[in-house]
Every structure is written in structure tokens, then in C-alpha cells.
Motif scaffolding. Structure first.
Motif, PDB file in Angstrom:
ATOM      1  N   MET A 133       1.080 -22.840  37.306  1.00 40.92           N
ATOM      2  CA  MET A 133       0.806 -22.764  35.877  1.00 40.92           C
ATOM      3  C   MET A 133       0.380 -24.111  35.297  1.00 40.92           C
ATOM      4  N   GLU A 134       0.900 -25.204  35.844  1.00 36.86           N
ATOM      5  CA  GLU A 134       0.411 -26.515  35.414  1.00 36.86           C
ATOM      6  C   GLU A 134      -1.067 -26.676  35.754  1.00 36.86           C
ATOM      7  N   THR A 135      -1.444 -26.271  36.971  1.00 36.39           N
ATOM      8  CA  THR A 135      -2.846 -26.359  37.381  1.00 36.39           C
ATOM      9  C   THR A 135      -3.724 -25.464  36.517  1.00 36.39           C
ATOM     10  N   LEU A 136      -3.262 -24.247  36.247  1.00 38.81           N
ATOM     11  CA  LEU A 136      -4.027 -23.339  35.394  1.00 38.81           C
ATOM     12  C   LEU A 136      -4.181 -23.894  33.983  1.00 38.81           C
ATOM     13  N   THR A 137      -3.167 -24.586  33.485  1.00 38.68           N
ATOM     14  CA  THR A 137      -3.262 -25.192  32.157  1.00 38.68           C
ATOM     15  C   THR A 137      -4.448 -26.141  32.074  1.00 38.68           C
ATOM     16  N   ARG A 138      -4.579 -27.004  33.065  1.00 39.20           N
ATOM     17  CA  ARG A 138      -5.689 -27.959  33.060  1.00 39.20           C
ATOM     18  C   ARG A 138      -7.030 -27.259  33.263  1.00 39.20           C
ATOM     19  N   ALA A 139      -7.050 -26.279  34.181  1.00 37.77           N
ATOM     20  CA  ALA A 139      -8.298 -25.568  34.441  1.00 37.77           C
ATOM     21  C   ALA A 139      -8.744 -24.774  33.220  1.00 37.77           C
ATOM     22  N   TRP A 140      -7.804 -24.111  32.561  1.00 40.78           N
ATOM     23  CA  TRP A 140      -8.161 -23.332  31.369  1.00 40.78           C
ATOM     24  C   TRP A 140      -8.565 -24.231  30.210  1.00 40.78           C
ATOM     25  N   ALA A 141      -7.952 -25.411  30.116  1.00 35.23           N
ATOM     26  CA  ALA A 141      -8.367 -26.348  29.070  1.00 35.23           C
ATOM     27  C   ALA A 141      -9.834 -26.723  29.259  1.00 35.23           C
ATOM     28  N   ALA A 142     -10.233 -26.929  30.512  1.00 36.46           N
ATOM     29  CA  ALA A 142     -11.630 -27.254  30.794  1.00 36.46           C
ATOM     30  C   ALA A 142     -12.550 -26.060  30.558  1.00 36.46           C
ATOM     31  N   GLU A 143     -12.053 -24.869  30.885  1.00 40.05           N
ATOM     32  CA  GLU A 143     -12.878 -23.668  30.772  1.00 40.05           C
ATOM     33  C   GLU A 143     -13.040 -23.196  29.332  1.00 40.05           C
ATOM     34  N   PHE A 144     -11.942 -23.172  28.584  1.00 36.05           N
ATOM     35  CA  PHE A 144     -11.973 -22.576  27.254  1.00 36.05           C
ATOM     36  C   PHE A 144     -12.019 -23.584  26.112  1.00 36.05           C
ATOM     37  N   GLY A 145     -11.605 -24.828  26.369  1.00 39.23           N
ATOM     38  CA  GLY A 145     -11.584 -25.833  25.309  1.00 39.23           C
ATOM     39  C   GLY A 145     -12.917 -26.033  24.614  1.00 39.23           C
ATOM     40  N   PRO A 146     -14.029 -26.145  25.359  1.00 39.42           N
ATOM     41  CA  PRO A 146     -15.325 -26.327  24.702  1.00 39.42           C
ATOM     42  C   PRO A 146     -15.736 -25.164  23.804  1.00 39.42           C
ATOM     43  N   HIS A 147     -15.039 -24.035  23.932  1.00 38.02           N
ATOM     44  CA  HIS A 147     -15.364 -22.849  23.134  1.00 38.02           C
ATOM     45  C   HIS A 147     -14.348 -22.608  22.017  1.00 38.02           C
ATOM     46  N   GLY A 148     -13.505 -23.600  21.769  1.00 38.74           N
ATOM     47  CA  GLY A 148     -12.597 -23.513  20.635  1.00 38.74           C
ATOM     48  C   GLY A 148     -11.203 -23.028  20.922  1.00 38.74           C
TER      49      GLY A 148
END
Length: 222
Positions: A133-148
Motif C-alpha cells: 500500500m505504501e508503494t501504491l500510494t506513490r504510484a497512484w500519486a504519480a498516476e492521478f495527481g496530475p489530474h487533480g
């Protein structure tokens, strides 16, 4: 502080999940409660009914912890723990995050654990799911962060509620830490409200330790 339209908290019928649901409700959220106990669920809902707001939040909190050694863990248990602790939040996020993007933004908060980074001799299976879940947190931040959609995590320490007048057996794990005591569900809930609010609008992909210094500071035995 932002106000909230929809707040989905998994595992919200007890302990940390319940405290998070109640904290968001106090901020004006409509809170969707899920958990394994209908009775506890109704009790939580009764306490937070009829509140509202404006932004979407998902808290991936639900988890199970079989405190077995590696050799004592069978394949069925392995599959069950990964299904609840990793697979469920993965596919819930996969469903919710695109809807958040379409709605103009949102926040996802994952609940991790201090034992993902500080090994203990039991619970290897559980700790590995929280490392995921820590790894997914960083990956999702990269994936979804640019989209708000901001994605962060909280790593609670030893959080237990002792019975009045009793010392909880887990208290010993906090001896020698800066806090010197176990944490409370409310402390974790406060961190969740912070990560969901405007005050943390520039915070992406972090794991916020709410553990009384357990993982960051050398523990001095005494």
C-alpha cells in the motif's frame, strides 16, 4: 479546511476507521460507512447522519491482521489477507479515482502501518500488504495527481484502546519512544482530515507517520 460532499471510509465500524468517519462528519461530510458488523455500522451512522459538503474523499482503511509467523500461515489465509488489504483497495481506487477526475478532483488516503518499515517477528504477511500500500500510494500519486486527485497515506503506530483501569499488552512497544504511550484512533483521524483538506493541497505521495516517533527515532530501552 475544505468541506466534503462524499467520503467513503472502508472498515469504518470500529477503532481507526470509525474515528476517521466521525472526524470527517464533524467537518461536514456525507460519510459512506462500510464494515463487517451491521450493528456497529448502524451505531456509527446514527452518530454522523445529516451532514454535508463539497469534495470527494476515499479512505482505504479496511484491513485484517493475522498475527502468525510465516511458517504458520497457510495459502488460504495468504489469499484472504491480500484480498482485503491490497486487492480491495486497488480495485476500489480503480473505480473511484476516474470518477473523481471527472468530478474535478478528490483525495485518496491509504492506511498503512509502522511494521511495513520496522520488522517484528510475527505478522510478515500483514506487513507485506502494508508495504504494497505504501508503494501504491506513490504510484497512484504519480498516476492521478496530475489530474487533480491527491493520494497520500497514513502510517499509524501502536493504536489501541485499553479498558478503563487496565494496561494494554501492546503498551510495552511504545516504551522508550518520544511519545512514551500508545496512540488513539482520534490522532489518526486528525491526520486524515489534514490530508484531505486544503491545508495539504501541496502534499502528494507521502506516508505520514502518526506513531509517536516509533519508526523515526531510536527507541531507548528503560
Amino acid at each position: 479546511m475544505a468541506s466534503y460532499r462524499t467520503n467513503r471510509v472502508t472498515g469504518a465500524t470500529s477503532n481507526i476507521g470509525r474515528a476517521i468517519a466521525e472526524a470527517f462528519a464533524a467537518e461536514g461530510a456525507h460519510v459512506a460507512v462500510s464494515g463487517r458488523s451491521p450493528e456497529r455500522g448502524r451505531e456509527v451512522v446514527e452518530g454522523i447522519r445529516a451532514r454535508g459538503g463539497l469534495a470527494d474523499v476515499l479512505v482505504n482503511n479496511a484491513g485484517i491482521y493475522p498475527g502468525d509467523t510465516t511458517a504458520a500461515t497457510d495459502e488460504k489465509t495468504f489469499d484472504e489477507v491480500y484480498a482485503v488489504n491490497v486487492k480491495a483497495p486497488f480495485f476500489l481506487t480503480a473505480a473511484v479515482a476516474p470518477a473523481m477526475v471527472d468530478a474535478g478532483g478528490g483525495t485518496i488516503i491509504n492506511l498503512c502501518s509502522w511494521i511495513a518499515r520496522l520488522g517484528i517477528p510475527v505478522g510478515a504477511l500483514y506487513s507485506s500488504t502494508k508495504g504494497a500500500m505504501e508503494t501504491l500510494t506513490r504510484a497512484w500519486a504519480a498516476e492521478f495527481g496530475p489530474h487533480g486527485v491527491r493520494v497520500n497515506a497514513i502510517s499509524p503506530g501502536v493504536v489501541q484502546t485499553a479498558a478503563p483501569g487496565e494496561v494494554h499488552p501492546a503498551e510495552v512497544m511504545m516504551k522508550g519512544t518520544p511519545a512514551g504511550r500508545m496512540g488513539t484512533p482520534e490522532a489518526v483521524a486528525d491526520a486524515a482530515v489534514y490530508l484531505a483538506g486544503d491545508e495539504s493541497s501541496f502534499v502528494h505521495g507521502i506516508v505520514l507517520d502518526v506513531d509517536g516517533g516509533r519508526t523515526a527515532v531510536a527507541v531507548i530501552a528503560g
